[in-house]
Design an enzyme around this catalytic site. Structure first.
Site, short mmCIF file in Angstrom:
data_model
loop_
_atom_site.label_atom_id
_atom_site.label_comp_id
_atom_site.label_asym_id
_atom_site.label_seq_id
_atom_site.Cartn_x
_atom_site.Cartn_y
_atom_site.Cartn_z
N THR A 128 -1.98 -3.20 -15.09
CA THR A 128 -1.22 -2.69 -14.02
C THR A 128 0.07 -2.80 -14.44
O THR A 128 0.45 -3.71 -15.14
CB THR A 128 -1.56 -3.22 -12.78
N TRP A 151 7.45 -0.11 12.01
CA TRP A 151 7.25 0.28 10.53
C TRP A 151 7.68 1.65 10.41
O TRP A 151 7.22 2.49 11.21
CB TRP A 151 5.91 -0.22 10.01
N LYS A 165 11.08 -1.82 7.75
CA LYS A 165 11.05 -2.34 8.96
C LYS A 165 12.30 -2.27 9.68
O LYS A 165 13.33 -2.92 9.59
CB LYS A 165 10.67 -3.75 8.80
N GLU A 197 -7.37 -0.73 -10.65
CA GLU A 197 -8.29 -1.94 -10.30
C GLU A 197 -9.57 -1.47 -9.62
O GLU A 197 -10.49 -2.18 -9.35
CB GLU A 197 -7.76 -2.78 -9.17
P1 ADP Z 1 0.29 1.53 -11.71
O1 ADP Z 1 0.59 0.63 -10.31
O2 ADP Z 1 0.25 1.01 -12.88
O3 ADP Z 1 1.12 2.86 -11.95
P2 ADP Z 1 -2.13 2.60 -10.58
O4 ADP Z 1 -2.47 4.04 -10.65
O5 ADP Z 1 -3.18 1.61 -10.51
O6 ADP Z 1 -1.31 2.49 -11.34
O7 ADP Z 1 -1.12 2.46 -9.06
C1 ADP Z 1 -1.94 2.56 -8.09
C2 ADP Z 1 -1.27 2.71 -6.51
O8 ADP Z 1 -0.63 4.26 -6.83
C3 ADP Z 1 -1.97 2.70 -5.39
O9 ADP Z 1 -2.17 1.28 -4.95
C4 ADP Z 1 -0.86 3.39 -4.46
O10 ADP Z 1 0.03 2.75 -4.05
C5 ADP Z 1 -0.48 4.54 -5.36
N1 ADP Z 1 -1.15 5.69 -5.26
C6 ADP Z 1 -2.06 6.31 -6.01
N2 ADP Z 1 -2.41 7.63 -5.45
C7 ADP Z 1 -1.68 7.66 -4.48
C8 ADP Z 1 -1.78 8.86 -3.52
N3 ADP Z 1 -2.46 9.97 -3.76
N4 ADP Z 1 -0.87 8.76 -2.51
C9 ADP Z 1 -0.32 7.75 -2.37
N5 ADP Z 1 -0.06 6.55 -3.08
C10 ADP Z 1 -0.88 6.58 -4.45
#
Ligand code: ADP
Length: 542
Positions: free
Chosen positions: A185, A444, A439, A330
């Site tokens: 990640t 929120w 916040k 993950e």
């Molecule tokens: P990295 O963190 O390495 O860029 P990831 O794809 O694992 O790659 O990131 C996952 C995160 O991306 C999610 O936990 C979320 O916060 C965000 N995310 C993914 N898809 C969406 C979506 N459709 N809308 C909002 N947030 C998203």
């Protein structure tokens, strides 16, 4: 009493066997890194993956070895995955958009023994390789005719490497829980964390991804993963594509609007997937140069929230359905997709677009819940938001070397770090990353919702909302905007545009126009950087 059915381990190479056997002549088309389009088929991909497996096996690689790839989506990258998988070794995708030191750190953490690298990234590999002592051999994904001058020790062209095997080889057999792939990640907080997929999780996840309410892939589709294989397990496309028998179209290094448009139309792509920034580029290209997408039926958009304006443009202007998706590295990575259930099939126009700003509902294999900080489950009323937690057979049970243990609880619930609510029909909507939420006076404010609306303004190219220190309210929202080329909207026109669409106390206290918003290596808005740069920003209300 146990049932009397066969043990048939869920191994990834069985996917390419299936594709080669039953859909053998289906095309895999790529824009090659060398330039020309290249055409092959599943039976050919499998035959060459077998050669690679044989060669790797002969060179002493096998179960558990980490083999890195730093490459665009092409047939050679796809073959490499299956070749590596077929001997029980682990494909470890590297994101070339990270800093060289970060990549070296990740490779050392994983102790990669080999690297498969595209021509584009040879210079980058030259910087990294001397810092990774475990690295024994480098395969450049090209043929001898295109081999570059390089200081890389022990570098060989992919075609030569393969050419030394005859393909008379059988895949190795091993436990389905054997590690299959690794992906780190981004590590916006702390060191990057390694996610380790199993053969079983990849196969189950691909089966889930194929379902009609998910990607709905069939042998009649032509799938183009614009999302790189190095981003979050390639959103399962390397497995779900061949499993469905669909044709695959690989965009290679051509990631700009014009190249994407060219390959989409030329190769009659029916379904494609990528992050919103890619689709923004395509839409801007089409706005400027005209064009139509007659073959494309659906576009999967995820990785960050899909702005309403993108969904509207695809659906209303080009007749292409948008499937908003949410997931994480993950989670292999698909978590939810926003397909329309009968409960919502009556929705049209704005009401339908409202629904599509939600990230959607999970496939079988993903369980989710939303809790408060005390881990009490919150109601699914479509408005009460809290921490989003998930579990399932394709969700991580821990990170490599047990990092981030606090994100997993005793019942296997993984805390995604996202804040969300779920409606009575099981549609989840992300309101923020836990660390980005503002916040204000103890309440929120969802930054994503304001951003989504702001990019609907006709003069806005991109928008980000961050919390800025405020003496009375702790934090108040600041809207940061990049205007479309040649446009210069005023602060007031943006505030007027938001007026009535969000609660009064969500209204940004100020609007700041900048030339460029920083992005992460996976194309997300880098709010940490924005927050640091604007740490001392003085709000007019302060
Ligand atoms: P990295 O963190 O390495 O860029 P990831 O794809 O694992 O790659 O990131 C996952 C995160 O991306 C999610 O936990 C979320 O916060 C965000 N995310 C993914 N898809 C969406 C979506 N459709 N809308 C909002 N947030 C998203």
């Amino acid at each position: 009493m146990l049932g009397l059915m066969q043990e048939w381990p869920l191994l990834c190479h069985k996917v390419i066997d299936h594709a080669a056997l039953y859909h053998g002549n289906r095309e895999v088309v790529s824009r090659s890194v060398e330039g020309p389009f290249h055409r092959t088929s599943y039976s050919e991909v499998r035959a060459r993956a077998l050669k690679l497996a044989q060669r790797l096996d002969r060179d002493g690689y096998g179960v558990g070895d980490r083999i890195a790839t730093m490459a665009w989506n092409t047939w050679r990258h796809l073959e490499s995955w299956y070749g590596i998988l077929g001997i029980g070794a682990i494909y470890h995708t590297l994101n070339p958009r990270l800093f060289p030191d970060q990549i070296a750190w990740i490779m050392n953490d994983a102790e990669d023994r080999m690297l498969f690298v595209d021509l584009t990234f040879v210079k980058l590999a030259e910087m990294i390789a001397p810092k990774v002592p475990s690295l024994e051999r480098i395969v450049i994904l090209t043929d001898d005719a295109h081999m570059p001058e390089t200081s890389l020790k022990n570098a060989v062209s992919y075609e030569t490497y393969l050419g030394e095997a005859d393909g008379d080889f059988t895949w190795r057999e091993f436990d389905e829980r054997t590690a299959a792939g690794m992906c780190y990640t981004s590590g916006t907080t702390g060191d990057p964390k390694g996610v380790v997929y199993t053969h079983r999780s990849n196969v189950l996840h691909a089966m889930a991804a194929l379902q009609p309410d998910m990607l709905n892939l069939s042998s009649r589709d032509r799938l183009m993963p614009v999302v790189p294989l190095f981003h979050a397990n390639g959103w399962s496309t390397a497995f779900s594509g061949p499993m469905s028998g669909c044709a695959m179209v690989m965009p290679g290094p051509g990631m700009d609007g014009a190249s994407i448009y060219e390959i989409l139309t030329r190769e009659k792509v029916t379904i494609t997937a990528a992050v919103p920034t890619v689709w923004l580029m395509l839409l801007q290209h089409m706005e400027k140069h005209g064009g139509a997408l007659p073959d494309l039926t659906r576009v999967v958009i995820g990785g960050s929230a899909c702005p309403r304006a993108i969904t509207k443009a695809f659906q209303d202007d080009y007749g292409v359905d948008v499937i908003h998706a949410w997931g994480m590295t993950e989670m292999s990575p698909l978590g939810t997709l926003c397909s329309i259930k009968p409960d919502y099939s009556h929705l049209e126009g704005d009401a339908k677009l409202d629904l599509q700003t939600k990230q959607g509902h999970p496939p079988f294999t993903v369980e989710m819940k939303v809790t408060d900080d005390e881990n009490e489950e919150l109601p699914w009323d479509g408005k009460t938001f809290g921490r989003l937690k998930v579990r399932g057979p394709a969700v991580s049970s821990s990170y490599y070397k047990s990092r981030g243990a606090e994100q997993f609880d005793a019942e296997n619930w993984f805390d995604t770090g996202d804040v969300a609510h779920v409606d009575p029909h099981g549609y989840m909507q992300i309101t923020d990353r836990a660390k980005d939420v503002i916040k204000s006076g103890g309440e929120w404010i969802s930054t994503i919702e304001i951003e989504n609306l702001a990019v609907g303004h006709p003069d806005v190219a991109e928008a980000a909302v961050i919390g800025v220190a405020h003496p009375k309210w702790d934090e108040r929202p600041l809207l940061v905007v990049v205007a479309k080329e040649g446009r210069s909207p005023s602060k007031q026109s943006l505030l007027d545009f938001l007026d009535g669409k969000i609660a009064k106390w969500w209204m940004p206290d100020d609007v700041l126009f900048i030339d460029e918003i920083p992005h992460t290596a996976t194309g997300k808005i880098q709010k940490t950087t924005l927050r640091t740069t604007l740490k001392n920003y003085h709000l007019p209300t302060a």
